[in-house]
Design a protein around this motif. Structure first.
Motif, PDB file in Angstrom:
ATOM      1  N   MET A 151      33.258  31.300  36.889  1.00  0.00           N
ATOM      2  CA  MET A 151      34.812  31.538  37.093  1.00  0.00           C
ATOM      3  C   MET A 151      35.299  30.226  36.767  1.00  0.00           C
ATOM      4  O   MET A 151      34.777  29.064  37.041  1.00  0.00           O
ATOM      5  N   ILE A 194      40.952  40.031  29.758  1.00  0.00           N
ATOM      6  CA  ILE A 194      40.142  39.690  31.045  1.00  0.00           C
ATOM      7  C   ILE A 194      38.799  39.222  30.608  1.00  0.00           C
ATOM      8  O   ILE A 194      38.289  38.321  31.324  1.00  0.00           O
ATOM      9  N   ARG A 242      50.383  40.970  35.441  1.00  0.00           N
ATOM     10  CA  ARG A 242      48.852  41.204  35.957  1.00  0.00           C
ATOM     11  C   ARG A 242      47.811  40.319  35.494  1.00  0.00           C
ATOM     12  O   ARG A 242      46.896  40.022  35.987  1.00  0.00           O
ATOM     13  N   VAL A 243      47.972  39.801  34.010  1.00  0.00           N
ATOM     14  CA  VAL A 243      46.793  38.958  33.700  1.00  0.00           C
ATOM     15  C   VAL A 243      47.000  37.497  33.429  1.00  0.00           C
ATOM     16  O   VAL A 243      46.248  36.804  33.172  1.00  0.00           O
ATOM     17  N   ILE A 294      33.647  39.966  41.592  1.00  0.00           N
ATOM     18  CA  ILE A 294      35.056  39.725  41.166  1.00  0.00           C
ATOM     19  C   ILE A 294      35.426  39.996  39.621  1.00  0.00           C
ATOM     20  O   ILE A 294      36.465  40.733  39.715  1.00  0.00           O
ATOM     21  N   ARG A 295      34.668  39.919  38.930  1.00  0.00           N
ATOM     22  CA  ARG A 295      34.770  40.034  37.300  1.00  0.00           C
ATOM     23  C   ARG A 295      34.815  41.815  37.262  1.00  0.00           C
ATOM     24  O   ARG A 295      35.578  42.070  36.442  1.00  0.00           O
ATOM     25  N   ALA A 315      38.147  42.958  38.568  1.00  0.00           N
ATOM     26  CA  ALA A 315      39.392  42.666  37.755  1.00  0.00           C
ATOM     27  C   ALA A 315      39.230  43.385  36.439  1.00  0.00           C
ATOM     28  O   ALA A 315      40.358  43.722  36.008  1.00  0.00           O
ATOM     29  N   GLU A 316      38.188  43.749  35.918  1.00  0.00           N
ATOM     30  CA  GLU A 316      38.306  44.672  34.718  1.00  0.00           C
ATOM     31  C   GLU A 316      38.705  45.969  35.185  1.00  0.00           C
ATOM     32  O   GLU A 316      39.394  46.613  34.356  1.00  0.00           O
ATOM     33  N   GLN A 317      38.291  46.575  36.271  1.00  0.00           N
ATOM     34  CA  GLN A 317      38.829  47.835  36.801  1.00  0.00           C
ATOM     35  C   GLN A 317      40.198  47.948  37.075  1.00  0.00           C
ATOM     36  O   GLN A 317      40.721  48.859  36.509  1.00  0.00           O
ATOM     37  N   LEU A 318      40.552  47.043  37.663  1.00  0.00           N
ATOM     38  CA  LEU A 318      42.062  47.000  38.097  1.00  0.00           C
ATOM     39  C   LEU A 318      43.068  46.267  36.918  1.00  0.00           C
ATOM     40  O   LEU A 318      44.109  46.424  37.077  1.00  0.00           O
ATOM     41  N   LEU A 319      42.452  45.683  35.871  1.00  0.00           N
ATOM     42  CA  LEU A 319      43.060  45.217  34.903  1.00  0.00           C
ATOM     43  C   LEU A 319      44.024  43.845  35.338  1.00  0.00           C
ATOM     44  O   LEU A 319      45.274  44.139  35.198  1.00  0.00           O
ATOM     45  N   VAL A 320      43.368  43.156  36.203  1.00  0.00           N
ATOM     46  CA  VAL A 320      44.143  41.992  36.471  1.00  0.00           C
ATOM     47  C   VAL A 320      43.217  40.586  36.100  1.00  0.00           C
ATOM     48  O   VAL A 320      42.110  40.962  36.048  1.00  0.00           O
ATOM     49  N   ASN A 321      43.852  39.675  36.453  1.00  0.00           N
ATOM     50  CA  ASN A 321      43.330  38.367  36.162  1.00  0.00           C
ATOM     51  C   ASN A 321      41.987  38.137  37.304  1.00  0.00           C
ATOM     52  O   ASN A 321      42.252  38.400  38.543  1.00  0.00           O
ATOM     53  N   PRO A 322      41.006  37.682  36.741  1.00  0.00           N
ATOM     54  CA  PRO A 322      40.005  37.436  37.800  1.00  0.00           C
ATOM     55  C   PRO A 322      40.303  36.522  38.749  1.00  0.00           C
ATOM     56  O   PRO A 322      39.737  36.585  39.904  1.00  0.00           O
ATOM     57  N   ASN A 323      41.199  35.387  38.598  1.00  0.00           N
ATOM     58  CA  ASN A 323      41.500  34.488  39.517  1.00  0.00           C
ATOM     59  C   ASN A 323      42.346  34.927  40.693  1.00  0.00           C
ATOM     60  O   ASN A 323      42.366  34.607  41.924  1.00  0.00           O
TER      61      ASN A 323
END
Lengths: 300, 131
Positions: A1, A182, A204-205, B39-40, B43-51
């Motif tokens: 990360m 992502i 979201r991103v 975390i990753r 993030a991919e499942q929810l489609l949000v930024n890993p941070n």
């Protein structure tokens, strides 16, 4: 990360005081912007705000009439190989060679990039359900976007630039695009810059957001900061008023009688103190969506 | 682990993740020792930024809901912390607020609502005994 904190490293993209005229129309007006390394940078604005023009300057497709553009510390017009070779780019028009088959498009694009990852390209082709023998011209809008994304991603670029990637696409293809963004940043050190008017996707991103309006940058900040520093306060006054008193940081207000709702820029605690100083009771204090923040900013 | 992200009401996404994981823990749908998704992956499942997920996990860790282990995973902490009880009460308070508001709107007296709650409690106990 990667590290979400701003680092002392030079920005990956640095735009300094760029102005661009098309005839008498000013498309970019004294624009300065720094895109940090690592993370997702969202460029938001309405149609004709200057998003695509700004991106074309980053890609060396337009020359700055005034000001300077640096990508990886280099001028993209003077150093196209060193800059473009490290960028994956999906243009708004998705301008792909129409007459090629998907497999030809892949082979053709591969020739430009020494870092091309053949296995990854094939994996993406299968994930995106792209027929190797299909001719680009005959692809649906969504499949065309996926093909464009494939060739932008398969050389594992340090910087991925997507101009309105979701525009006009169905939710399934939009999911693929968000997923690609992502996955790209989850791999260490990579950076994504994308422009969009679909603000729920940006929310979201994106780690960073810049709002562009009528060729000017109105606001640049981290998403956390933007979300923290905009509130919707509903105030109740002791007496009915036709127009509520001015509140420090208020961008807009609406309401009637004794109850008024303000969209404010500022931190919750300070806004509450300012409201109480006006003799009002804070009856609600809520966060705003990026969409609401954007609208209040461009109207202000 | 079922988490739903909405960008409609302005609640920061990391906070939605924090609140929903707290809810799942308080409701017993995530139990002590259970591992949270990486975390990753989340993030991919929810489609949000890993941070954003990383920040949510940090906040949950600071609140004692989850703990990091040397094997790099994130696990639900042992229950029984005062916070778990507070969270449980908070969930109930939200439900009660909705119930009271609805009762007022339907002109049902508060005493009748309380009586109804007691009746339902009794009814549920009977069902449980039968099982």
């Amino acid at each position: 990360m990667y590290d979400p904190l701003p680092s002392t490293a030079p920005p990956l993209i640095e735009i300094s005081r760029v102005t661009r005229q098309f005839g008498s129309r000013t498309a970019l007006n004294d624009v300065s912007l720094a895109v940090p390394r690592g993370g997702v940078f969202g460029l938001i604005g309405g149609n004709g705000a200057g998003k695509t023009t700004l991106i074309k300057h980053m890609m060396g497709l337009l020359k700055a009439q005034q000001g300077s553009v640096r990508v990886f510390g280099l001028d993209p017009i003077q150093h196209p190989v060193e800059t473009l070779g490290r960028i994956g780019y999906l243009s708004e028009e998705r301008d792909l060679p129409d007459w090629m088959q998907v497999r030809e498009l892949i082979r053709y694009t591969q020739a430009f990039y020494p870092n091309w990852d053949e296995a990854f390209a094939e994996e993406l082709r299968q994930t995106f359900d792209l027929d190797a023998k299909a001719v680009v011209r005959n692809l649906s809008r969504g499949q065309r976007a996926r093909a464009g994304l494939l060739v932008a991603l398969a050389h594992r670029p340090d910087l991925l630039v997507l101009d309105e990637p979701s525009s006009g696409l169905d939710p399934v293809v939009r999911r693929d695009i968000l997923g690609a963004i992502i996955r790209t940043i989850a791999e260490e050190g990579r950076t994504v810059l994308f422009s969009s008017h679909l603000l729920d996707e940006v929310e979201r991103v994106a780690d960073w957001v810049a709002i562009i309006h009528e060729g000017r940058i109105l606001l640049t900040a981290s998403m956390d900061e933007i979300k923290d520093r905009h509130r919707r306060l509903t105030l109740r006054f002791t007496e009915s008023v036709d127009r509520p008193p001015a509140l420090v940081g208020a961008l807009s207000f609406e309401g009637a009688g004794t109850e008024w709702t303000y969209i404010c820029s500022g931190e919750s605690r300070q806004l509450r103190l300012a409201a109480e100083a006006l003799g009002a009771t804070v009856v609600d204090d809520a966060s705003l969506t990026l969409d609401e923040i954007f609208v209040s900013r461009i109207q202000g | 682990m079922l988490i739903h992200i909405s960008t409609k009401d302005g609640v920061p996404i990391y906070l939605q993740v924090v609140n929903q994981i707290k809810y799942l823990v308080a409701a017993g749908r995530l139990t002590a020792g259970e591992e949270l998704p990486p975390i990753r992956g989340l993030a991919e499942q929810l489609l949000v930024n890993p941070n954003t997920i990383a920040r949510a996990y940090r906040e949950l860790e600071a609140a004692g809901i989850v703990e990091k282990r040397r094997t790099a995973g994130t696990y639900v902490s042992d229950q029984g912390s005062p916070l778990a009880r507070r969270e449980r009460l908070k969930i109930l308070t939200d439900r009660i607020d909705a119930l009271v508001a609805e009762a007022m709107q339907m002109n049902v007296d508060l005493n009748d609502v309380v009586k109804l709650v007691q009746q339902r409690h009794a009814a549920l106990q009977i069902t449980e005994t039968k099982e």
